[in-house]
Scaffold this motif. Structure first.
Motif, short mmCIF file in Angstrom:
data_model
loop_
_atom_site.label_atom_id
_atom_site.label_comp_id
_atom_site.label_asym_id
_atom_site.label_seq_id
_atom_site.Cartn_x
_atom_site.Cartn_y
_atom_site.Cartn_z
N LEU A 37 35.43 7.93 -33.07
CA LEU A 37 35.03 7.35 -34.34
C LEU A 37 34.48 8.42 -35.28
N GLY A 38 33.69 9.34 -34.75
CA GLY A 38 33.15 10.42 -35.57
C GLY A 38 34.24 11.28 -36.17
N LEU A 39 35.26 11.60 -35.38
CA LEU A 39 36.37 12.41 -35.88
C LEU A 39 37.14 11.66 -36.95
N ALA A 40 37.38 10.36 -36.73
CA ALA A 40 38.10 9.56 -37.72
C ALA A 40 37.29 9.44 -39.02
N LEU A 41 35.98 9.31 -38.90
CA LEU A 41 35.14 9.25 -40.09
C LEU A 41 35.17 10.57 -40.85
N LEU A 42 35.15 11.68 -40.13
CA LEU A 42 35.18 12.99 -40.76
C LEU A 42 36.47 13.19 -41.55
N LEU A 43 37.60 12.87 -40.92
CA LEU A 43 38.89 13.05 -41.58
C LEU A 43 39.09 12.01 -42.69
N GLY A 44 38.73 10.78 -42.41
CA GLY A 44 38.92 9.73 -43.40
C GLY A 44 38.04 9.90 -44.62
N GLY A 45 36.88 10.53 -44.43
CA GLY A 45 36.00 10.76 -45.55
C GLY A 45 36.61 11.63 -46.63
N ALA A 46 37.60 12.43 -46.27
CA ALA A 46 38.24 13.31 -47.25
C ALA A 46 38.97 12.54 -48.34
N THR A 47 39.20 11.26 -48.14
CA THR A 47 39.87 10.46 -49.18
C THR A 47 38.89 9.93 -50.23
N ILE A 48 37.59 9.97 -49.94
CA ILE A 48 36.62 9.26 -50.77
C ILE A 48 36.32 9.97 -52.08
N ALA A 49 35.87 11.24 -52.01
CA ALA A 49 35.44 11.95 -53.21
C ALA A 49 36.55 12.08 -54.26
#
Length: 413
Positions: free
Chosen positions: A305-317
């Motif tokens: 989950l942490g890895l998915a959050l780290l990678l998925g967060g790149a779409t937010i900003a």
């Protein structure tokens, strides 16, 4: 980094960039700390999530009025007033939680804290637009820097909560949020950039619905609604996931996971600020955010989950940068602060709904999985009605005010 150095050299910019982030650390701390504090007191996420939602709704309801006031008298006096009253309200909320007072008293304290929350984000973003009115290239980079640095609020804030919970208790995190908001807001309000605010030429005060009548702005608010619902729901789903899957100190683990989520966003935001893509569609950026949230439902353990959050967060900003840039493109400067407060208001209101709904969902068997899917669906719904393509380069930024004065006056009326 020439683009960012140009932003840094603007008068008063260092205070907005550095202290402006410090002053808003409480945004990344209060909801999580309050959730954990009340969950300890009542033993259920549903009641704790309700208090967080009431706090957010109160803030959302008051923000447009405060934003309109800031457009009329300037942001400095408004920030000074709210910067002093909000910490006092938060202290009262801490007292109500620690003393295990009746839920009605806790909710009343949450309303008071929400109503007095300083409009820092709207004031800072409105100031960036005003400072770079004649420098469209710098404006894009400034807003990208603001978005990327703002992500640090959601990296450092939850981690500070996790540290306070591990060493002391959630009430300490809430007290820390009150302190940083007090000091940071007062410094920003007295900074050169905020104090140099002047009414734009041909200023017409907003009346009635104000920026809500400006073509294209309502569609932006719909996208903000989807993002806000998803972010609020994820803020509950991740701690609930940690409670279910992490045996050792799940509360601290939930804070760390939420912080990791924003790291990818901050890095992507910095990259996006110096490499804007002409013609990028907000719709497709939102689709990427939706997919990154839905995939969390399939994660088998906290590490995945942490890895998915780290990678998925790149779409937010990148998505938020385009969204913030488009506000400056469609809304007249005479009501820009109010427009940004509406964006924040809708986001917070939707986030409150996301927190409340997700709080009910995660208490049920298998609810965490459905919570992540629900968050992804909310962003996808916003993507459907996203505005027509806008580019995030110099050709897309608002033209000089001389060429738009008649349109601005008409929209203001």
């Amino acid at each position: 980094m020439r683009q960012y150095m140009a932003v840094w050299r603007l008068p008063g910019a260092p205070v907005l960039l550095v202290v402006g982030v410090f002053a808003r650390l409480g945004i990344g701390m209060v909801s999580l700390a309050l959730l954990l504090l009340l969950e300890q007191a009542h033993g259920r996420y549903a009641q704790a999530a309700l208090a967080c939602s009431v706090y957010a709704v109160a803030s959302a309801a008051a923000s447009p009025l405060v934003g309109r006031l800031a457009d009329r008298i300037g942001p400095a006096p408004v920030l000074l007033m709210t910067g002093l009253t909000y910490p006092c309200s938060l202290v009262f909320l801490i007292f109500a939680g620690l003393r295990d007072l009746p839920l009605g008293v806790v909710l009343a304290a949450a309303v008071l804290a929400g109503v007095t929350f300083p409009p820092l984000t709207a004031a800072v973003r409105g100031t960036w637009n005003a400072m770079t009115a004649d420098e469209p290239d710098v404006r894009v980079t400034a807003l990208a820097a603001e978005t990327a640095l703002f992500e640090l609020v959601f990296v450092i804030g939850p981690m500070l909560v996790a540290l306070c919970v591990a060493l002391w208790q959630p009430a300490v995190a809430l007290a820390g949020a009150a302190a940083v908001t007090l000091v940071g807001t007062l410094v920003v309000a007295r900074g050169r950039a905020i104090r140099s605010w002047r009414r734009p030429e041909g200023h017409v005060p907003a009346r009635g619905l104000g920026p809500l009548r400006v073509p294209g702005f309502a569609a932006l608010l719909v996208t903000a609604c989807g993002i806000g619902f998803a972010f609020g729901g994820t803020g509950v789903a991740v701690p609930a996931y940690a409670t279910a899957y992490v045996a050792d100190d799940p509360q601290s683990a939930g804070g760390v996971l939420l912080g990791v989520w924003s790291i990818g966003s901050a890095v992507a935001g910095v990259w996006f600020g110096v490499r804007p893509r002409p013609g990028v569609r907000l719709r497709w950026l939102l689709v990427g955010v939706a997919a990154s949230l839905a995939v969390l439902a399939a994660m088998p353990n906290a590490l995945a989950l942490g890895l998915a959050l780290l990678l998925g967060g790149a779409t937010i900003a990148p998505a938020l940068t385009v969204q913030n840039s488009m506000v400056g493109q469609v809304v007249p400067r005479s009501m820009l602060t109010e427009a940004y407060t509406w964006l924040v208001t809708v986001s917070i209101g939707a986030s409150a709904a996301g927190v409340a709904v997700t709080g009910l969902v995660v208490d049920r068997p298998g609810g965490v999985v459905w919570a992540f899917l629900l968050a992804g669906a909310a962003v996808a719904a916003g993507a459907v009605v996203a505005p027509a393509p806008r580019v995030v380069d110099s050709s897309a930024v608002v033209a000089p005010s001389v060429t738009r004065s008649s349109d601005e006056n008409q929209a203001a009326v």
